[in-house]
Design a protein around this motif. Structure first.
Motif, PDB file in Angstrom:
ATOM      1  N   LYS A  71      19.395  -0.409  50.208  1.00 10.59           N
ATOM      2  CA  LYS A  71      20.194  -0.279  48.987  1.00 10.59           C
ATOM      3  C   LYS A  71      21.657  -0.693  49.137  1.00 10.59           C
ATOM      4  O   LYS A  71      22.160  -1.480  48.332  1.00 10.59           O
ATOM      5  CB  LYS A  71      20.102   1.158  48.465  1.00 10.59           C
ATOM      6  N   PRO A  72      22.362  -0.171  50.161  1.00 10.12           N
ATOM      7  CA  PRO A  72      23.787  -0.521  50.224  1.00 10.12           C
ATOM      8  C   PRO A  72      24.067  -2.004  50.483  1.00 10.12           C
ATOM      9  O   PRO A  72      25.169  -2.476  50.199  1.00 10.12           O
ATOM     10  CB  PRO A  72      24.324   0.341  51.374  1.00 10.12           C
ATOM     11  N   VAL A  73      23.090  -2.751  51.038  1.00  9.56           N
ATOM     12  CA  VAL A  73      23.385  -4.156  51.348  1.00  9.56           C
ATOM     13  C   VAL A  73      22.935  -5.108  50.250  1.00  9.56           C
ATOM     14  O   VAL A  73      23.096  -6.316  50.379  1.00  9.56           O
ATOM     15  CB  VAL A  73      22.767  -4.592  52.701  1.00  9.56           C
ATOM     16  N   VAL A  74      22.377  -4.577  49.169  1.00  9.85           N
ATOM     17  CA  VAL A  74      21.916  -5.441  48.074  1.00  9.85           C
ATOM     18  C   VAL A  74      23.013  -6.402  47.589  1.00  9.85           C
ATOM     19  O   VAL A  74      22.766  -7.597  47.450  1.00  9.85           O
ATOM     20  CB  VAL A  74      21.336  -4.593  46.919  1.00  9.85           C
ATOM     21  N   PRO A  75      24.258  -5.909  47.393  1.00  7.51           N
ATOM     22  CA  PRO A  75      25.293  -6.865  46.951  1.00  7.51           C
ATOM     23  C   PRO A  75      25.486  -8.014  47.936  1.00  7.51           C
ATOM     24  O   PRO A  75      25.656  -9.165  47.525  1.00  7.51           O
ATOM     25  CB  PRO A  75      26.559  -6.014  46.871  1.00  7.51           C
ATOM     26  N   ILE A  76      25.457  -7.690  49.241  1.00  5.85           N
ATOM     27  CA  ILE A  76      25.653  -8.741  50.253  1.00  5.85           C
ATOM     28  C   ILE A  76      24.506  -9.745  50.181  1.00  5.85           C
ATOM     29  O   ILE A  76      24.716 -10.958  50.236  1.00  5.85           O
ATOM     30  CB  ILE A  76      25.732  -8.114  51.667  1.00  5.85           C
ATOM     31  N   ILE A  77      23.285  -9.236  50.042  1.00  9.67           N
ATOM     32  CA  ILE A  77      22.123 -10.121  49.958  1.00  9.67           C
ATOM     33  C   ILE A  77      22.267 -11.055  48.762  1.00  9.67           C
ATOM     34  O   ILE A  77      22.112 -12.273  48.880  1.00  9.67           O
ATOM     35  CB  ILE A  77      20.814  -9.301  49.851  1.00  9.67           C
ATOM     36  N   ILE A  78      22.606 -10.479  47.626  1.00 10.16           N
ATOM     37  CA  ILE A  78      22.745 -11.300  46.412  1.00 10.16           C
ATOM     38  C   ILE A  78      23.850 -12.335  46.598  1.00 10.16           C
ATOM     39  O   ILE A  78      23.687 -13.509  46.291  1.00 10.16           O
ATOM     40  CB  ILE A  78      23.025 -10.401  45.187  1.00 10.16           C
ATOM     41  N   PHE A  79      24.958 -11.875  47.173  1.00  9.90           N
ATOM     42  CA  PHE A  79      26.100 -12.757  47.378  1.00  9.90           C
ATOM     43  C   PHE A  79      25.727 -13.965  48.238  1.00  9.90           C
ATOM     44  O   PHE A  79      25.950 -15.114  47.864  1.00  9.90           O
ATOM     45  CB  PHE A  79      27.235 -11.953  48.033  1.00  9.90           C
ATOM     46  N   THR A  80      25.113 -13.706  49.404  1.00 13.40           N
ATOM     47  CA  THR A  80      24.758 -14.827  50.287  1.00 13.40           C
ATOM     48  C   THR A  80      23.711 -15.723  49.627  1.00 13.40           C
ATOM     49  O   THR A  80      23.780 -16.948  49.740  1.00 13.40           O
ATOM     50  CB  THR A  80      24.199 -14.349  51.645  1.00 13.40           C
ATOM     51  N   ALA A  81      22.752 -15.107  48.936  1.00 18.85           N
ATOM     52  CA  ALA A  81      21.705 -15.900  48.304  1.00 18.85           C
ATOM     53  C   ALA A  81      22.329 -16.833  47.263  1.00 18.85           C
ATOM     54  O   ALA A  81      22.025 -18.030  47.218  1.00 18.85           O
ATOM     55  CB  ALA A  81      20.670 -14.993  47.659  1.00 18.85           C
ATOM     56  N   VAL A  82      23.246 -16.300  46.468  1.00 19.35           N
ATOM     57  CA  VAL A  82      23.874 -17.108  45.414  1.00 19.35           C
ATOM     58  C   VAL A  82      24.695 -18.234  46.029  1.00 19.35           C
ATOM     59  O   VAL A  82      24.630 -19.389  45.605  1.00 19.35           O
ATOM     60  CB  VAL A  82      24.749 -16.216  44.503  1.00 19.35           C
ATOM     61  N   LEU A  83      25.461 -17.904  47.082  1.00 20.88           N
ATOM     62  CA  LEU A  83      26.260 -18.930  47.739  1.00 20.88           C
ATOM     63  C   LEU A  83      25.384 -20.070  48.243  1.00 20.88           C
ATOM     64  O   LEU A  83      25.657 -21.241  48.015  1.00 20.88           O
ATOM     65  CB  LEU A  83      27.040 -18.327  48.910  1.00 20.88           C
ATOM     66  N   ASN A  84      24.296 -19.675  48.919  1.00 22.49           N
ATOM     67  CA  ASN A  84      23.390 -20.691  49.449  1.00 22.49           C
ATOM     68  C   ASN A  84      22.775 -21.529  48.340  1.00 22.49           C
ATOM     69  O   ASN A  84      22.616 -22.731  48.460  1.00 22.49           O
ATOM     70  CB  ASN A  84      22.284 -20.043  50.268  1.00 22.49           C
ATOM     71  N   LEU A  85      22.442 -20.826  47.269  1.00 20.69           N
ATOM     72  CA  LEU A  85      21.784 -21.497  46.143  1.00 20.69           C
ATOM     73  C   LEU A  85      22.678 -22.603  45.588  1.00 20.69           C
ATOM     74  O   LEU A  85      22.220 -23.694  45.281  1.00 20.69           O
ATOM     75  CB  LEU A  85      21.504 -20.453  45.066  1.00 20.69           C
ATOM     76  N   PHE A  86      23.976 -22.328  45.478  1.00 20.05           N
ATOM     77  CA  PHE A  86      24.868 -23.278  44.825  1.00 20.05           C
ATOM     78  C   PHE A  86      25.481 -24.307  45.771  1.00 20.05           C
ATOM     79  O   PHE A  86      25.813 -25.407  45.372  1.00 20.05           O
ATOM     80  CB  PHE A  86      25.993 -22.530  44.096  1.00 20.05           C
ATOM     81  N   PHE A  87      25.660 -23.930  47.039  1.00 18.13           N
ATOM     82  CA  PHE A  87      26.425 -24.818  47.899  1.00 18.13           C
ATOM     83  C   PHE A  87      25.599 -25.627  48.881  1.00 18.13           C
ATOM     84  O   PHE A  87      26.128 -26.500  49.540  1.00 18.13           O
ATOM     85  CB  PHE A  87      27.513 -24.029  48.624  1.00 18.13           C
TER      86      PHE A  87
END
Lengths: 268, 293
Positions: A71-87
């Motif tokens: 639960k506490p790392v969900v934001p980090i997971i989303i953040f890295t996933a989004v970064l990877n997705l776009f860049f």
């Protein structure tokens, strides 16, 4: 609410993993992290997922605890996933192009792989603290850091500090809970108001907490001196760590998995 | 009307983990206004859990709590008002002091209630007077005081909110006999003066026997009994079996009754004991006189 914090929480049990030597558990955890980062192929990451599932099944820790630790790392997971997705860019055509945003198939693939990797990483390393008591853990760290003694690193002192810190996490959480309740009973309001108001509302909790932490430290130091504690020199252990067959099996399994991941990387 | 009423109140800690623990089970209570109740029970019998429910710090796993006839959890926004109505003094309350001066610490509760400065001042002084906190102490830092003084300041912090129901969790823990009698005396005085409902948690039967009109006995997360003090102490044997010590006088008198003396085996206060022994001596003297004549 504070009771729900699971970092470093130990769940006693008698499973294969619980009974393993803590040193081997730390080594295996490190190997598992290596496996996760070496694996770049979906197939090898699948192995990583299977490993962590298998380990949780063997240790009989409920799946709810896994979710709790994630639960506490969900934001980090989303953040890295989004970064990877776009860049991430690739040689193939982008799947979607919208203004300056281009999403490539490589980006999607990388985003998924990263998310799975981080989840496995958290779940796998949480297992170490779920199945190992803090005392065992610091004992193992002290032994594993032993070689650093030659470089004049105060290994024993570091381990003792970690033991004490870990030992006092639940105590301080309990204390915080008590103080919070006591102040709530006097009408303290910590849940509403602006950011500064809420920060101010912490003062009635933090001051008593600090005072009590210092008091406890004082008492503990006194109690340790009364029992003639004087550091690592000449100190013996009640519980000697010993490697058993179990640890050998675990080591073999981990090595086999690592080899498999490397092979997948080379041949696929 | 009952100030506090609970219906089938139960609480489970850490549900769904290996540490699951039933803290209280099916508690049905009705505490009348103006009563002075002693709550006794062994460590882990659920008394602390029960009292934390009574001012809404813990949410019942199942069951209902009514304060002044109102369902406590019906409207969450009113929860804070309930905390002002039911004042709770925790165990070792001196560890919650934080302000720069004693005065400001006592004023913390009333200030949270949103009272005017004059009213706050009046209440702080009144509460301080109840527990003998002197004017000189009021301007000191709470951390400069002695243990017993800190305890009294912390109790004053709750008294200053003037709660309709006052609950104290082991207010005398860790104090010497003199400090213990002093605090209990002050609480009793406060109760008589304000005619409020007061609940005191204790595991000293001796203390409870001294002040409480009614006694609530908790055992293994259930209410064992809730009745007038005399009636509860009539079950001295069962209470002793639970691991709670009955007052020493009660044990002496139970023993005397066993030995065949015409005394009440359920004597639990020194005063009553004194009276009975004097009566006994009187009766014997009379007998001797008669025999002599």
């Amino acid at each position: 609410m504070l009771r729900d914090i699971t970092i470093g929480q130990y769940f006693p049990g008698h499973s294969f993993i619980h009974k393993m030597d803590p040193r081997m558990k730390i080594i295996a955890s490190v190997m598992y992290i290596v496996i996760l980062f070496v694996s770049s192929h979906p197939l090898s990451l699948l192995l990583g997922v299977l490993m962590v599932t298998g380990m949780y099944m063997i240790s009989r820790i409920s799946a709810r605890m896994v979710i709790k630790s994630l639960k506490p790392v969900v934001p980090i997971i989303i953040f890295t996933a989004v970064l990877n997705l776009f860049f991430m860019t690739g040689p193939s055509e982008p799947l979607i192009s919208f203004g300056f945003i281009h999403i490539y198939p490589e980006g999607v693939r990388m985003a998924i792989l990263m998310a799975v990797r981080i989840m496995c990483l958290i779940a796998g390393t949480s297992l170490l603290t779920y199945t190992t008591s803090p005392i065992e853990l610091t004992d193992a760290i002290e032994v594993l850091m032993g070689p650093l003694k030659r470089l004049k690193v105060p290994v024993h002192e570091i381990a003792m500090m970690m033991t004490i810190a870990l030992r006092f996490i639940p105590t301080l959480i309990e204390e915080t809970d008590k103080i919070m309740n006591a102040q709530k009973a006097r009408g303290a309001d910590m849940e509403t108001g602006s950011f500064t108001q809420r920060a101010k509302a912490l003062i009635p909790i933090l001051i008593p907490l600090f005072v009590s932490a210092f008091r406890r430290a004082d008492e503990l130091a006194l109690a340790m001196e009364c029992r003639c504690y004087r550091g690592s020199v000449g100190r013996t252990r009640l519980k000697q760590l010993e490697y058993t067959k179990r640890d050998a099996i675990a080591l073999v399994v981990m090595l086999a998995c690592l080899a498999a991941v490397i092979l997948v990387n080379i041949y696929l | 009307m009952a100030v506090i009423r609970t219906e089938h109140l139960s609480h489970v800690y850490s549900e769904g983990t290996p540490f699951v623990k039933m803290a209280i089970q099916d508690v049905n209570l009705s505490i009348e206004e103006g009563e002075l109740v002693g709550v006794i029970g062994h460590t882990g019998s659920g008394k602390s859990t029960l009292i934390q429910h009574l001012n809404g710090l813990l949410k019942p796993t199942s069951g209902k709590i009514y304060i002044d006839g109102e369902d406590m959890w019906a409207d969450k926004s009113k929860l804070r008002d309930i905390r002002f109505k039911v004042g709770l003094v925790f165990q070792y309350p001196e560890y919650q002091l934080f302000e720069e001066t004693v005065y400001r610490d006592i004023a913390f509760g009333p200030r949270n209630m949103g009272l005017s400065e004059e009213e706050i001042d009046r209440r702080v002084r009144q509460a301080a007077a109840f527990v003998n906190v002197t004017e000189e102490m009021m301007h000191k830092s709470p951390f400069e005081l002695s243990g017993g003084q800190k305890r009294r300041v912390a109790i004053a912090g709750v008294l200053a909110m003037n709660p309709k129901v006052l609950i104290l969790d082991e207010p005398t823990a860790g104090l010497d006999p003199k400090g213990r009698d002093r605090i209990l005396g002050q609480i009793q005085e406060y109760q008589q003066d304000q005619q409020n409902t007061v609940l005191i948690v204790s595991h000293s039967m001796e203390d409870v026997a001294k002040f409480a009109k009614k006694v609530l006995v908790m055992n293994q997360s259930k209410v064992f009994m809730y009745d007038d003090t005399e009636k509860v102490f009539a079950h001295a044997q069962e209470i002793e079996q639970m691991g709670l010590a009955v007052p020493q006088v009660t044990r002496v008198f139970a023993r005397l009754a066993e030995m065949g003396y015409p005394v009440d085996p359920h004597t639990y206060t020194i005063q009553a004991a004194k009276r009975q022994i004097l009566d006994l001596f009187d009766a014997q003297e009379q007998k001797q006189k008669k025999g002599g004549m």
